[in-house]
Design an enzyme around this catalytic site. Sequence first.
Site, PDB file in Angstrom:
ATOM      1  N   GLN A  13       0.827  -1.203   0.000  1.00 18.81           N
ATOM      2  CA  GLN A  13       0.000   0.000   0.000  1.00 18.81           C
ATOM      3  C   GLN A  13       0.865   1.258   0.000  1.00 18.81           C
ATOM      4  O   GLN A  13       0.347   2.364  -0.077  1.00 18.81           O
ATOM      5  CB  GLN A  13      -0.927   0.006   1.234  1.00 18.81           C
ATOM      6  CG  GLN A  13      -1.914  -1.159   1.244  1.00 18.81           C
ATOM      7  CD  GLN A  13      -2.765  -1.228   2.502  1.00 18.81           C
ATOM      8  OE1 GLN A  13      -2.916  -2.288   3.076  1.00 18.81           O
ATOM      9  NE2 GLN A  13      -3.342  -0.115   2.945  1.00 18.81           N
ATOM     10  N   GLU A  46     -12.609   4.490   5.807  1.00 15.81           N
ATOM     11  CA  GLU A  46     -12.665   3.647   7.001  1.00 15.81           C
ATOM     12  C   GLU A  46     -13.817   4.003   7.932  1.00 15.81           C
ATOM     13  O   GLU A  46     -14.068   3.272   8.903  1.00 15.81           O
ATOM     14  CB  GLU A  46     -11.340   3.742   7.753  1.00 15.81           C
ATOM     15  CG  GLU A  46     -10.214   3.109   6.966  1.00 15.81           C
ATOM     16  CD  GLU A  46      -8.858   3.532   7.492  1.00 15.81           C
ATOM     17  OE1 GLU A  46      -8.018   2.659   7.699  1.00 15.81           O
ATOM     18  OE2 GLU A  46      -8.644   4.735   7.691  1.00 15.81           O
ATOM     19  N   ARG A 102      -8.785  -1.761   8.412  1.00 11.58           N
ATOM     20  CA  ARG A 102      -9.635  -0.607   8.148  1.00 11.58           C
ATOM     21  C   ARG A 102      -9.863   0.194   9.417  1.00 11.58           C
ATOM     22  O   ARG A 102     -10.970   0.243   9.939  1.00 11.58           O
ATOM     23  CB  ARG A 102     -10.966  -1.126   7.603  1.00 11.58           C
ATOM     24  CG  ARG A 102     -11.311  -0.441   6.304  1.00 11.58           C
ATOM     25  CD  ARG A 102     -12.436  -1.065   5.598  1.00 11.58           C
ATOM     26  NE  ARG A 102     -12.900  -0.128   4.602  1.00 11.58           N
ATOM     27  CZ  ARG A 102     -13.767  -0.426   3.673  1.00 11.58           C
ATOM     28  NH1 ARG A 102     -14.286  -1.623   3.620  1.00 11.58           N
ATOM     29  NH2 ARG A 102     -14.131   0.461   2.798  1.00 11.58           N
ATOM     30  N   CYS A 103      -8.816   0.816   9.913  1.00 16.64           N
ATOM     31  CA  CYS A 103      -8.835   1.249  11.310  1.00 16.64           C
ATOM     32  C   CYS A 103      -8.453   2.694  11.571  1.00 16.64           C
ATOM     33  O   CYS A 103      -8.659   3.185  12.671  1.00 16.64           O
ATOM     34  CB  CYS A 103      -7.862   0.380  12.080  1.00 16.64           C
ATOM     35  SG  CYS A 103      -6.220   0.482  11.365  1.00 16.64           S
TER      36      CYS A 103
HETATM   37  N1  MCN Z   1     -14.096   9.874  -1.798  1.00 14.68           N
HETATM   38  C1  MCN Z   1     -15.003  10.761  -2.329  1.00 14.68           C
HETATM   39  N2  MCN Z   1     -15.373  11.875  -1.607  1.00 14.68           N
HETATM   40  C2  MCN Z   1     -14.877  12.090  -0.366  1.00 14.68           C
HETATM   41  C3  MCN Z   1     -13.982  11.173   0.200  1.00 14.68           C
HETATM   42  C4  MCN Z   1     -13.591  10.073  -0.552  1.00 14.68           C
HETATM   43  O1  MCN Z   1     -15.478  10.549  -3.439  1.00 14.68           O
HETATM   44  N3  MCN Z   1     -15.229  13.169   0.325  1.00 14.68           N
HETATM   45  C5  MCN Z   1     -13.598   8.736  -2.576  1.00 14.68           C
HETATM   46  C6  MCN Z   1     -12.107   8.921  -2.861  1.00 14.68           C
HETATM   47  O2  MCN Z   1     -11.849   9.763  -3.916  1.00 14.68           O
HETATM   48  C7  MCN Z   1     -11.635   7.501  -3.061  1.00 14.68           C
HETATM   49  C8  MCN Z   1     -12.492   6.742  -2.062  1.00 14.68           C
HETATM   50  O3  MCN Z   1     -13.659   7.551  -1.832  1.00 14.68           O
HETATM   51  O4  MCN Z   1     -11.859   7.078  -4.364  1.00 14.68           O
HETATM   52  C9  MCN Z   1     -11.779   6.500  -0.727  1.00 14.68           C
HETATM   53  O5  MCN Z   1     -11.102   7.671  -0.374  1.00 14.68           O
HETATM   54  P1  MCN Z   1     -10.446   7.961   1.055  1.00 14.68           P
HETATM   55  O6  MCN Z   1     -11.489   8.012   2.072  1.00 14.68           O
HETATM   56  O7  MCN Z   1      -9.550   9.123   0.888  1.00 14.68           O
HETATM   57  O8  MCN Z   1      -9.574   6.670   1.396  1.00 14.68           O
HETATM   58  P2  MCN Z   1      -8.281   6.080   0.658  1.00 14.68           P
HETATM   59  O9  MCN Z   1      -8.426   6.206  -0.786  1.00 14.68           O
HETATM   60  O10 MCN Z   1      -7.062   6.594   1.311  1.00 14.68           O
HETATM   61  O11 MCN Z   1      -8.464   4.555   0.968  1.00 14.68           O
HETATM   62  C10 MCN Z   1      -7.988   3.977   2.148  1.00 14.68           C
HETATM   63  C11 MCN Z   1      -9.087   3.296   2.925  1.00 14.68           C
HETATM   64  C12 MCN Z   1      -8.459   2.372   3.884  1.00 14.68           C
HETATM   65  S1  MCN Z   1      -7.289   3.000   4.924  1.00 14.68           S
HETATM   66  C13 MCN Z   1      -8.781   1.043   3.907  1.00 14.68           C
HETATM   67  S2  MCN Z   1      -8.116   0.098   5.144  1.00 14.68           S
HETATM   68  C14 MCN Z   1      -9.634   0.483   2.924  1.00 14.68           C
HETATM   69  C15 MCN Z   1     -10.560   1.466   2.329  1.00 14.68           C
HETATM   70  O12 MCN Z   1      -9.950   2.619   2.012  1.00 14.68           O
HETATM   71  N4  MCN Z   1      -9.176  -0.494   2.113  1.00 14.68           N
HETATM   72  C16 MCN Z   1      -9.890  -0.829   0.986  1.00 14.68           C
HETATM   73  N5  MCN Z   1     -11.425   0.983   1.406  1.00 14.68           N
HETATM   74  C17 MCN Z   1     -11.067  -0.087   0.630  1.00 14.68           C
HETATM   75  N6  MCN Z   1     -11.803  -0.427  -0.458  1.00 14.68           N
HETATM   76  C18 MCN Z   1     -11.370  -1.442  -1.251  1.00 14.68           C
HETATM   77  N7  MCN Z   1     -12.098  -1.771  -2.328  1.00 14.68           N
HETATM   78  N8  MCN Z   1     -10.233  -2.133  -0.998  1.00 14.68           N
HETATM   79  C19 MCN Z   1      -9.489  -1.863   0.088  1.00 14.68           C
HETATM   80  O13 MCN Z   1      -8.366  -2.533   0.317  1.00 14.68           O
HETATM   81 CU1  CUN Z   2      -5.773   0.735   9.377  1.00 14.95          CU
HETATM   82  S1  CUN Z   2      -6.240  -0.235   7.671  1.00 14.95           S
HETATM   83 MO1  CUN Z   2      -6.239   1.229   6.214  1.00 14.95          MO
HETATM   84  O1  CUN Z   2      -5.390   2.332   7.198  1.00 14.95           O
HETATM   85  O2  CUN Z   2      -5.020   0.700   5.168  1.00 14.95           O
END
Ligand code: MCN
Ligand code: CUN
Length: 719
Positions: free
Chosen positions: A151, A671, A301-302
């Site tokens: 990641q 998360e 997912r924490c």
């Molecule tokens: N998004 C959006 N509008 C927002 C916030 C987010 O449209 N206001 C969209 C983002 O653009 C992105 C998605 O939602 O496409 C998730 O964005 P974000 O919340 O920023 O999280 P990350 O992209 O950093 O993803 C990490 C998070 C984590 S830490 C875990 S654990 C997890 C999760 O995402 N693992 C996943 N969701 C997952 N989903 C899938 N399919 N697979 C994983 O391994």
């Molecule tokens: Cu703690 S699980 Mo996500 O932060 O990759």
Amino acid sequence: MIAFLTGKDLEKYGLSWMPTLMSDKQMVLPIDTVKYQAQEVVGVLASSRYAAADGVAAVEIDYEPLPVVVNPYKALEAGSTKVRDDKDSNHIWHWEVGDRAATDAVLKNSHTTVREHIYIPRIHVASMETCGIVAKWDAINKHLTLYMTTQAPHAIRTVVALITGHLGLSEENIRVISPDIGGGFGGKVPVYPGYVIATAASVVTGLPVKWIEDRSENLQADSFARDYHMDCELGADKDGRITALRIKTVADHGYTDAAANPSKYPAGMFSICTGSYDFQTAFTEADAAYTNKPPGGVAYRCSFRVTEASHAIERMVDIMAHERGEDPADFRMRNFIKPEQFPYKSALGWEYDSGNYHVALTKAMDLIGYRELRKEQLEKRQRGELMGIGISSFTEIVGAGPSKDFDILGIKMFDSAEIRVHPTGKAIARFGTKSQGQGHETTYAQIIAEELGIPADHIKVEEGDTDTAPYGLGTYASRSTPTAGAAAVMGARKIREKARKIAAHLLEAADDDLIWDTNKFYVKGSPDKSKTIQEIAFAAYTNHPQGMEAGLESTFYYDPPNLTFPFGSYICCVDIDRGTGQVSIRKFVAIDDCGTRINPMIIEGQVHGGLTMAFAPAMMEQIQYDSDGNMYGGTFMDYMVPTAVESPKWITGGTVTPSPHHPIGAKGVGESPNVGGPPAFANAIVDAMWHLGVRHIDIPITADKVWMLLNKHGVALAE
Ligand code: MCN
Ligand code: CUN
């Protein structure tokens, strides 16, 4: 068979131990003792999977049982069996935040106090694909390519360079490629021995070497999440106003601290444990212990221990409301931080950027029909039927940096976007994050499309190749939108400013006289005189002003000024079968607020997946050990991952409270459902049984646990 690789072989290269992300160390391969059941002991190299399996079967190891310690409380007792020879004791660290004395005093003088011991067991992410790597060492060019399930590709490259520098490997000759990895969920943040063994094997043999875990290896040996034992105490005054919170945690980290937290925060963001409530006084402390188990304390997912914090506070608030004989919704409404208090400074030191908790809970209550359900619950109770309603009104904390406080192994936490607009007005954008299924390809393109007016399907998004992507810290802790998403906005705006200059040149107007509209600049007062972004892009390579650099591109490193604080209100309604203890989830409503929404469909997908991953540990998943340290199970026959059959139907909705410091007001969401979800189930089930005398049930709340309680309280139906 090609070779066997042992700890002794790796020792020659100084690689039998490796550093963890928390500056502890972890065995790659053991030399004479192993620390837990199912630990890797030898690397077998073969030219096919079948030959490798034969090789593994041919390995004979004489294990001599040694004393073990499995319970972290026992591990912390004086004279306990020591897990690590290189340490003085099993105590890894102590961490505390808040005002201990004031909290003690306020709790002592509170009208009502409630206490509970809450345990969140070990769980495992069980992503669709297990971890794996193909390592390819090119001895002639001294170049190493690692295709691996990570990641955080850039951080891995730097760490590989730092720990192999003495072997002649140099960072410009290391390329880490993280392709589609079949889900991450945090489990693919750490470095596992298999990666190192495959890499070492490739360097030693000169052959490309592949390692891929099978499901049992993944379940038994990879990093685990949770394992937090929390003693919680919450006070309230006679009017039902919260006074103070104290939580004392014992954290089981297995034989090494391999958590993936920012360095300054050994217990992650656990100090968000005051949640959505207005506390003047709070104190929390944690002690981490070594035990004879696989490395723990990492993922699922924490958002770095926020799931634990949210479970603790949401359970405690519910217990307090019940103790006072009050409706848990009313109790929450009274104690929420009010909208006008934002930005809100929490008693444990965070500055919440924005929130509107009353509205989110009201919306959830309306959507589920809360008051009617309460009426129905009373009627049912009179008939002897068990029905419960549980609320969770959580606050999340995501988006690390700010880099002044956040680093991983000294590498500051910011993130990046590099955008190049081609002459024909199409673009490629690359990021330091790495999607594992979150849909960055879609949402990052949407952000840039919004800022530059280039259609999203003309924007190619790439991540995960350290040779091409700008440096970044990767995707975990829902940080991508708050950091790299913001970098995309800022980078696109940089391009727009250059585009303005080119448009001014083309239109023979002053920069300041140009107005941006969706996808073009026009001259103030004469809207027909305009240049589209596509025309400007072409000119950037064919007709740019003399003296201006050609091209239309930008690189932006975004260091967020604060974290973002998404929140939500979830309500779960359950019925309990008195014959079997079976809990059926009748209805589950989730209202999420992640600030400005980039893509509602992707958010809904994230919420559906996250709620299912909240349901799982609340109702089914758990990794257990016997007193000798043997893991119960270790396959999907024993580790219960919910399928579509068990999963409830999710009813989702949202409110929008933008973040004041994010350039488009967006907060993370990936998360939230998982962080906020588990206590909603637990609260509903306890709510159904409170009148029987049940105060708390540790998750996972399985049918047999419920049935035992029903039986104990004399209400189980026996045939
Ligand atoms: N998004 C959006 N509008 C927002 C916030 C987010 O449209 N206001 C969209 C983002 O653009 C992105 C998605 O939602 O496409 C998730 O964005 P974000 O919340 O920023 O999280 P990350 O992209 O950093 O993803 C990490 C998070 C984590 S830490 C875990 S654990 C997890 C999760 O995402 N693992 C996943 N969701 C997952 N989903 C899938 N399919 N697979 C994983 O391994
Ligand atoms: Cu703690 S699980 Mo996500 O932060 O990759």
